[in-house]
Scaffold this motif. Sequence first.
Motif, PDB file in Angstrom:
ATOM      1  N   GLY A   1       0.822  -1.214   0.000  1.00 20.58           N
ATOM      2  CA  GLY A   1       0.000   0.000   0.000  1.00 20.58           C
ATOM      3  C   GLY A   1       0.853   1.259   0.000  1.00 20.58           C
ATOM      4  N   THR A   2       0.585   2.142   0.955  1.00 15.96           N
ATOM      5  CA  THR A   2       1.334   3.398   1.094  1.00 15.96           C
ATOM      6  C   THR A   2       2.842   3.187   0.950  1.00 15.96           C
ATOM      7  N   TRP A   3       3.323   2.101   1.546  1.00 11.89           N
ATOM      8  CA  TRP A   3       4.778   1.875   1.590  1.00 11.89           C
ATOM      9  C   TRP A   3       5.290   1.239   0.320  1.00 11.89           C
ATOM     10  N   TYR A   4       4.391   0.813  -0.537  1.00  8.80           N
ATOM     11  CA  TYR A   4       4.787   0.378  -1.880  1.00  8.80           C
ATOM     12  C   TYR A   4       5.036   1.615  -2.740  1.00  8.80           C
ATOM     13  N   TRP A   5       4.178   2.628  -2.597  1.00  7.50           N
ATOM     14  CA  TRP A   5       4.213   3.774  -3.514  1.00  7.50           C
ATOM     15  C   TRP A   5       5.165   4.878  -3.059  1.00  7.50           C
TER      16      TRP A   5
ATOM     17  N   TYR B   1       0.077  -6.145  16.188  1.00 13.76           N
ATOM     18  CA  TYR B   1       0.182  -6.685  17.546  1.00 13.76           C
ATOM     19  C   TYR B   1      -0.799  -7.843  17.754  1.00 13.76           C
ATOM     20  N   PHE B   2      -1.464  -8.306  16.694  1.00 15.05           N
ATOM     21  CA  PHE B   2      -2.493  -9.346  16.903  1.00 15.05           C
ATOM     22  C   PHE B   2      -1.877 -10.728  17.102  1.00 15.05           C
ATOM     23  N   SER B   3      -0.605 -10.874  16.748  1.00 17.27           N
ATOM     24  CA  SER B   3      -0.015 -12.209  16.809  1.00 17.27           C
ATOM     25  C   SER B   3       1.308 -12.159  17.561  1.00 17.27           C
ATOM     26  N   ASP B   4       1.371 -12.881  18.681  1.00 17.23           N
ATOM     27  CA  ASP B   4       2.628 -12.923  19.437  1.00 17.23           C
ATOM     28  C   ASP B   4       3.725 -13.576  18.610  1.00 17.23           C
ATOM     29  N   ALA B   5       3.350 -14.547  17.796  1.00 13.94           N
ATOM     30  CA  ALA B   5       4.369 -15.233  16.988  1.00 13.94           C
ATOM     31  C   ALA B   5       5.027 -14.240  16.023  1.00 13.94           C
ATOM     32  N   LEU B   6       4.198 -13.432  15.348  1.00 11.64           N
ATOM     33  CA  LEU B   6       4.766 -12.446  14.415  1.00 11.64           C
ATOM     34  C   LEU B   6       5.616 -11.428  15.164  1.00 11.64           C
ATOM     35  N   LEU B   7       5.142 -11.018  16.332  1.00 11.98           N
ATOM     36  CA  LEU B   7       5.891 -10.027  17.119  1.00 11.98           C
ATOM     37  C   LEU B   7       7.275 -10.563  17.455  1.00 11.98           C
ATOM     38  N   LYS B   8       7.324 -11.823  17.813  1.00 12.68           N
ATOM     39  CA  LYS B   8       8.603 -12.414  18.235  1.00 12.68           C
ATOM     40  C   LYS B   8       9.578 -12.563  17.076  1.00 12.68           C
ATOM     41  N   GLU B   9       9.032 -12.735  15.882  1.00  4.74           N
ATOM     42  CA  GLU B   9       9.914 -13.059  14.755  1.00  4.74           C
ATOM     43  C   GLU B   9      10.475 -11.832  14.042  1.00  4.74           C
ATOM     44  N   TRP B  10      10.028 -10.655  14.421  1.00  6.98           N
ATOM     45  CA  TRP B  10      10.487  -9.475  13.675  1.00  6.98           C
ATOM     46  C   TRP B  10      11.204  -8.499  14.597  1.00  6.98           C
ATOM     47  N   GLN B  11      12.323  -7.960  14.123  1.00  8.41           N
ATOM     48  CA  GLN B  11      13.033  -6.913  14.858  1.00  8.41           C
ATOM     49  C   GLN B  11      13.312  -5.753  13.935  1.00  8.41           C
ATOM     50  N   TRP B  12      12.981  -4.551  14.384  1.00  9.19           N
ATOM     51  CA  TRP B  12      13.291  -3.369  13.591  1.00  9.19           C
ATOM     52  C   TRP B  12      14.730  -2.951  13.845  1.00  9.19           C
ATOM     53  N   SER B  13      15.273  -2.191  12.893  1.00 11.46           N
ATOM     54  CA  SER B  13      16.680  -1.811  13.059  1.00 11.46           C
ATOM     55  C   SER B  13      16.842  -0.376  13.570  1.00 11.46           C
ATOM     56  N   GLU B  14      15.826   0.505  13.325  1.00 14.92           N
ATOM     57  CA  GLU B  14      15.998   1.911  13.696  1.00 14.92           C
ATOM     58  C   GLU B  14      14.798   2.386  14.510  1.00 14.92           C
ATOM     59  N   ARG B  15      14.970   3.532  15.147  1.00 15.41           N
ATOM     60  CA  ARG B  15      13.877   4.090  15.969  1.00 15.41           C
ATOM     61  C   ARG B  15      12.621   4.323  15.111  1.00 15.41           C
TER      62      ARG B  15
ATOM     63  N   GLU C   1      12.337  -0.854   4.821  1.00 14.41           N
ATOM     64  CA  GLU C   1      12.218  -1.823   5.913  1.00 14.41           C
ATOM     65  C   GLU C   1      10.741  -2.158   6.185  1.00 14.41           C
ATOM     66  N   ILE C   2       9.862  -1.142   6.068  1.00 15.54           N
ATOM     67  CA  ILE C   2       8.421  -1.421   6.276  1.00 15.54           C
ATOM     68  C   ILE C   2       7.917  -2.370   5.184  1.00 15.54           C
ATOM     69  N   LEU C   3       8.394  -2.129   3.967  1.00 14.07           N
ATOM     70  CA  LEU C   3       7.963  -3.006   2.866  1.00 14.07           C
ATOM     71  C   LEU C   3       8.462  -4.441   3.101  1.00 14.07           C
ATOM     72  N   ARG C   4       9.687  -4.563   3.624  1.00 15.40           N
ATOM     73  CA  ARG C   4      10.204  -5.910   3.952  1.00 15.40           C
ATOM     74  C   ARG C   4       9.338  -6.540   5.036  1.00 15.40           C
TER      75      ARG C   4
END
Length: 546
Positions: A55-59, A77-91, A97-100
């Motif tokens: 969406g927005t982050w594609y364009w 935040y709906f899935s603890d599994a997804l939360l655990k598997e992703w780490q952001w790199s910057e503040r 990175e959002i698209l990734r």
Amino acid sequence: MASVPQSSPITPAPVTDTEALIIGAGFSGLYQLHSLRDRLGLSVQVLEMADGVGGTWYWNRYPGARCDSESHSYMYYFSDALLKEWQWSERYPGQAEILRYLNFVADRLDLKRSVRFNTRVTGARYDEAANRWLVSTESGEQYRTRYLITAVGCLSSANIPAIPGLADFTGRWYHTGQWPHEGVDFSGKRVGLVGTGSTGIQATPVIAEAAAHLTVFQRTPNYSVPAHNAPLSEGFKRYVADNSDRIRQVMHSTPNGHPFIIAQRSAHDPSEHERKALYESAWSIGGLRFRSVFRDLLVDKAANDTASSFLKNKIREIVKDPATAEKLADIDHPFAAKRPPIDTGYFETFNRPNVTLVDVRADPIERITATGIQTGKAHHELDVIVFATGFDALTGPLKKLNLVGRGGVSLNALWEAGPRSYLGLQVSGFPNLFTLTGPGSPSVLVNMPVAIEQHVDWVTDCIAHLRKEGIARMEPRPEAMEAWSQQVQAAADATLLSKVPHSWYLGANVPGKPRVFMPYAGGMPRYRQICQEVAQRGYEGFEFSR
Ligand code: NA7
């Protein structure tokens, strides 16, 4: 003479049936797909005009494109599994990175198989006899669905100003929201950037680094607070991983859905000296958190004046040329009453020898010529023009869908005097159509993933209810829609937000657009509670038929 073709039988386009059809594969469309397909077990088709999710982050791939929400709050935040598997790199997460991240979610939940990419919806018509929506696409495909859900975003319809002469320009021009995937090489170029909203403020420092010269055309000066973006420390990443419940709870308790709590004190409470110290501390922390230093900045003009004079003084301290500093600090609206930008070196950029500021409020743009931009007083020679001129916000993306409801009434006609909806979720006369983050919902006033998760969960629960109860059709009662529209206006009027005449929240940035305050400004917790109560009271305000 061309031969006249023999009449050939017209083969009607085959119609694909689906229980739910979602338009858009950004943050909201992806979560809605997962919820309806994997939780309720519906057949779901997503149509997406891009060739990928996001969406927005594609364009929005313009230089400096970055989210103003802090990364640990800009995710599902709906899935603890997804939360655990992703780490952001910057503040703050950058566009790439959002698209990734969104691709990671789509792959992890196996969502892409239900998305048809490169497919632009050109119209959708409600067939009353069949109680189905017929959706058509640019390439002539037809879909038939019971539930139609728009997940088209709020800021996805580019506002390209109709400045005379654009077609004569011999250089290249771009809108930030339709940025070429291969990027733009600014080296050795004289670049003009029109617009100083959040986007222009993000793009200016990055373009100035790359271009031979940058001329910024400013119509309305803007406040900005430093973002202080930086890589996240290992300690902070651990804190986020260990405290997701607490972070979610804070985001759900604050009016804007951000992961910080707004102070209880008034800007009038401290002495002038203490207040200045509080603002200095907030400035050094930076970002949208600056607003949270006092509780009354958005409701009390005198309280707001203390923030705005602090921020204007910062501009005068940073910008060395006093005339340029005055043009930048000549701000005519209360702080944060328009969307407050945050930046990385925006005001500092005007100290560079290759950057010029043109005040087009004092010296308006007259036309675009073959070689640049002509204002009343000067011609600015340019090789590239960048329009950071924003969007036909909230209603623009919906209007492009050409939705036609019961009795052949088009949404565009119904909204000619401004959008009206019930809870921003449904429109009277458009049965079984749900508008995620639509006008009348908190949407752009809130950290978007928080608003999106609430909307998607509500719509999912609602569709589950309709199916369980054997209800065929649902739409708001006209009086509920009218009452909600009045509540949206009243919520805005209780703040300073509706007092700014040139705000895109009001539609003022698009010539001819009706001036109606579009998002619900009563805060996310209040909105969430209203939606919950409506559902608990048997979907009060909605009409059902079997
Ligand atoms: P905005 O916030 O709508 O900013 C657009 C800017 O472009 C703003 O400074 C406008 O001035 C200016 N503009 C628009 N049309 C013209 C013309 N014709 N001439 C000169 N200047 C013009 O869009 P953004 O993309 O920066 O941000 C949108 C949202 O995206 C942002 O709020 C975040 O939520 C993310 P104006 O203020 O109208 O006088």
